[in-house]
Design a protein around this motif. Structure first.
Motif, PDB file in Angstrom:
ATOM      1  N   PRO B  54       0.826  -1.216   0.000  1.00 45.23           N
ATOM      2  CA  PRO B  54       0.000   0.000   0.000  1.00 45.23           C
ATOM      3  C   PRO B  54       0.859   1.264   0.000  1.00 45.23           C
ATOM      4  N   LEU B  55       0.288   2.350  -0.531  1.00 41.22           N
ATOM      5  CA  LEU B  55       1.012   3.618  -0.641  1.00 41.22           C
ATOM      6  C   LEU B  55       1.608   4.049   0.703  1.00 41.22           C
ATOM      7  N   GLU B  56       0.842   3.851   1.792  1.00 46.39           N
ATOM      8  CA  GLU B  56       1.293   4.290   3.123  1.00 46.39           C
ATOM      9  C   GLU B  56       2.561   3.553   3.553  1.00 46.39           C
ATOM     10  N   SER B  57       2.765   2.338   3.056  1.00 48.20           N
ATOM     11  CA  SER B  57       3.972   1.606   3.465  1.00 48.20           C
ATOM     12  C   SER B  57       5.130   1.884   2.499  1.00 48.20           C
ATOM     13  N   LEU B  58       4.883   2.713   1.496  1.00 51.66           N
ATOM     14  CA  LEU B  58       5.976   3.147   0.610  1.00 51.66           C
ATOM     15  C   LEU B  58       6.487   4.524   1.013  1.00 51.66           C
ATOM     16  N   ILE B  59       5.575   5.519   1.110  1.00 53.18           N
ATOM     17  CA  ILE B  59       5.968   6.909   1.388  1.00 53.18           C
ATOM     18  C   ILE B  59       6.627   7.004   2.765  1.00 53.18           C
ATOM     19  N   GLY B  60       7.824   7.599   2.792  1.00 50.13           N
ATOM     20  CA  GLY B  60       8.543   7.763   4.052  1.00 50.13           C
ATOM     21  C   GLY B  60       9.367   6.555   4.435  1.00 50.13           C
ATOM     22  N   ASN B  61       9.268   5.483   3.668  1.00 48.37           N
ATOM     23  CA  ASN B  61      10.080   4.295   3.951  1.00 48.37           C
ATOM     24  C   ASN B  61      11.249   4.168   2.975  1.00 48.37           C
ATOM     25  N   GLN B  62      12.234   3.339   3.373  1.00 45.05           N
ATOM     26  CA  GLN B  62      13.430   3.160   2.566  1.00 45.05           C
ATOM     27  C   GLN B  62      13.130   2.453   1.241  1.00 45.05           C
ATOM     28  N   LEU B  63      13.722   2.980   0.159  1.00 44.50           N
ATOM     29  CA  LEU B  63      13.605   2.315  -1.141  1.00 44.50           C
ATOM     30  C   LEU B  63      14.117   0.881  -1.026  1.00 44.50           C
ATOM     31  N   SER B  64      15.246   0.705  -0.329  1.00 46.02           N
ATOM     32  CA  SER B  64      15.885  -0.619  -0.219  1.00 46.02           C
ATOM     33  C   SER B  64      14.947  -1.654   0.397  1.00 46.02           C
ATOM     34  N   GLY B  65      14.004  -1.190   1.220  1.00 42.64           N
ATOM     35  CA  GLY B  65      13.051  -2.095   1.863  1.00 42.64           C
ATOM     36  C   GLY B  65      12.115  -2.801   0.886  1.00 42.64           C
ATOM     37  N   CYS B  66      12.026  -2.274  -0.339  1.00 48.02           N
ATOM     38  CA  CYS B  66      11.163  -2.891  -1.360  1.00 48.02           C
ATOM     39  C   CYS B  66      11.843  -4.055  -2.059  1.00 48.02           C
ATOM     40  N   PHE B  67      13.160  -4.205  -1.835  1.00 42.28           N
ATOM     41  CA  PHE B  67      13.923  -5.178  -2.617  1.00 42.28           C
ATOM     42  C   PHE B  67      14.651  -6.192  -1.731  1.00 42.28           C
ATOM     43  N   GLU B  68      14.857  -7.377  -2.274  1.00 42.40           N
ATOM     44  CA  GLU B  68      15.564  -8.446  -1.572  1.00 42.40           C
ATOM     45  C   GLU B  68      17.061  -8.133  -1.492  1.00 42.40           C
ATOM     46  N   GLY B  69      17.646  -8.310  -0.316  1.00 43.59           N
ATOM     47  CA  GLY B  69      19.097  -8.265  -0.162  1.00 43.59           C
ATOM     48  C   GLY B  69      19.759  -6.939  -0.480  1.00 43.59           C
ATOM     49  N   ARG B  70      19.006  -5.823  -0.363  1.00 40.86           N
ATOM     50  CA  ARG B  70      19.600  -4.508  -0.618  1.00 40.86           C
ATOM     51  C   ARG B  70      19.800  -3.797   0.700  1.00 40.86           C
ATOM     52  N   LYS B  71      21.006  -3.225   0.892  1.00 47.31           N
ATOM     53  CA  LYS B  71      21.291  -2.519   2.139  1.00 47.31           C
ATOM     54  C   LYS B  71      20.874  -1.067   2.017  1.00 47.31           C
ATOM     55  N   ARG B  72      20.241  -0.598   3.077  1.00 53.84           N
ATOM     56  CA  ARG B  72      19.911   0.814   3.250  1.00 53.84           C
ATOM     57  C   ARG B  72      21.130   1.675   2.902  1.00 53.84           C
ATOM     58  N   GLY B  73      20.916   2.722   2.151  1.00 55.44           N
ATOM     59  CA  GLY B  73      22.039   3.621   1.813  1.00 55.44           C
ATOM     60  C   GLY B  73      22.767   3.144   0.570  1.00 55.44           C
ATOM     61  N   ASP B  74      23.322   1.935   0.619  1.00 55.66           N
ATOM     62  CA  ASP B  74      24.078   1.406  -0.521  1.00 55.66           C
ATOM     63  C   ASP B  74      23.282   1.478  -1.812  1.00 55.66           C
ATOM     64  N   THR B  91      19.447  -1.080 -13.503  1.00 54.19           N
ATOM     65  CA  THR B  91      19.870  -2.047 -12.496  1.00 54.19           C
ATOM     66  C   THR B  91      18.753  -3.067 -12.333  1.00 54.19           C
ATOM     67  N   LYS B  92      19.129  -4.326 -12.306  1.00 49.83           N
ATOM     68  CA  LYS B  92      18.123  -5.362 -12.088  1.00 49.83           C
ATOM     69  C   LYS B  92      17.984  -5.592 -10.579  1.00 49.83           C
ATOM     70  N   ALA B  93      16.770  -5.734 -10.086  1.00 47.93           N
ATOM     71  CA  ALA B  93      16.570  -5.972  -8.654  1.00 47.93           C
ATOM     72  C   ALA B  93      15.325  -6.829  -8.434  1.00 47.93           C
ATOM     73  N   ASP B  94      15.359  -7.623  -7.378  1.00 50.28           N
ATOM     74  CA  ASP B  94      14.227  -8.508  -7.067  1.00 50.28           C
ATOM     75  C   ASP B  94      13.335  -7.859  -6.021  1.00 50.28           C
ATOM     76  N   LEU B  95      12.057  -7.732  -6.336  1.00 49.62           N
ATOM     77  CA  LEU B  95      11.099  -7.185  -5.380  1.00 49.62           C
ATOM     78  C   LEU B  95      10.957  -8.132  -4.194  1.00 49.62           C
ATOM     79  N   ARG B  96      10.865  -7.558  -3.014  1.00 49.51           N
ATOM     80  CA  ARG B  96      10.631  -8.362  -1.813  1.00 49.51           C
ATOM     81  C   ARG B  96       9.189  -8.873  -1.855  1.00 49.51           C
ATOM     82  N   GLY B  97       8.981 -10.086  -1.352  1.00 43.34           N
ATOM     83  CA  GLY B  97       7.603 -10.577  -1.253  1.00 43.34           C
ATOM     84  C   GLY B  97       7.183 -11.365  -2.477  1.00 43.34           C
ATOM     85  N   ASN B  98       6.578 -10.650  -3.447  1.00 49.31           N
ATOM     86  CA  ASN B  98       6.031 -11.397  -4.587  1.00 49.31           C
ATOM     87  C   ASN B  98       7.091 -11.970  -5.522  1.00 49.31           C
ATOM     88  N   GLY B  99       8.359 -11.566  -5.310  1.00 48.23           N
ATOM     89  CA  GLY B  99       9.461 -12.234  -6.014  1.00 48.23           C
ATOM     90  C   GLY B  99       9.671 -11.833  -7.455  1.00 48.23           C
TER      91      GLY B  99
END
Lengths: 135, 135
Positions: B54-74, B91-99
């Motif tokens: 949901p939008l509320e869990s995106l806005i104000g949260n880390q971009l890295s949190g949407c992806f598998e194995g990505r470190k905050r900041g990096d 850049t290719k990246a795997d979404l967290r959750g639905n894969g």
């Protein structure tokens, strides 16, 4: 007062910057059109490439001028009606000149009291064009 | 002075309206991210659908949190470097959750003195998703 005007101007520029960056980085062809005058007020690079006319010959000119057999006024009125109808959300039209066919997806909104149409233009053979646009 | 402030506010809202209408009517998934904090500041409906949060869990949260194995900041630093390099523009990246896997196309710009990343997310199996988004 001077300082507050400068700050407002900066906020305005910030919105404008986001708008411009989004316009230029979407691969979809986008035109903004004044419903009152029928004139194109904004066009992105994808639209310039698709319509195959320079930006200067789009901005301030009639939307209908980009298409074969479309009458000034009629076209924008039809798109505005279509935008607020749930039934038919796109219109097929032939680009003038290069002869390609596009689907026009109109969205009607109001900004500063004026009615504005956002038109997304999607080429019928869209995958070929998209692949080019991404490089 | 009051009147001039109101007029400025209206101009600002006009830019903001165009920005919002464009965001919601592009079928491409778009996120804006603060380079300083790594937080998502704007997301459109196409991004909400693609990331499947949901939008509320995106806005104000880390971009890295949407992806598998990505470190905050990096992740945001890497995307910012990539955006200003001509060599590798995605850049290719795997979404967290639905894969699902997406290609991220970053654009770096400055608004009101702060560095901002626009990230377009394009699913690897993009035609299937696009067809859905257009209905």
């Amino acid at each position: 007062a001077q300082l507050s005007l400068e700050r407002d101007y900066e906020t305005q520029r910030e919105y404008d910057t986001r708008f411009r960056v989004l316009m230029e980085n979407t691969t979809e062809a986008v035109l903004f059109v004044s419903v009152l005058t029928g004139e194109i007020t904004e066009a992105n690079s994808a639209a310039v490439a698709l319509v195959d006319r320079p930006l200067e010959s789009l901005i301030g000119n009639q939307l209908s001028g980009c298409f074969e057999g479309r009458k000034r006024g009629d076209m924008v009125d039809a798109l505005a009606s279509q935008a607020i109808s749930d039934m038919n959300n796109k219109t097929k039209a032939d680009l003038r000149g290069n002869g390609g066919t596009v689907q026009i997806y109109p969205t009607l909104f109001r900004a500063a009291g004026e009615r504005v149409l956002l038109c997304r233009l999607v080429p019928e053979n869209k995958n070929a064009v998209r692949a080019d646009a991404l490089t």
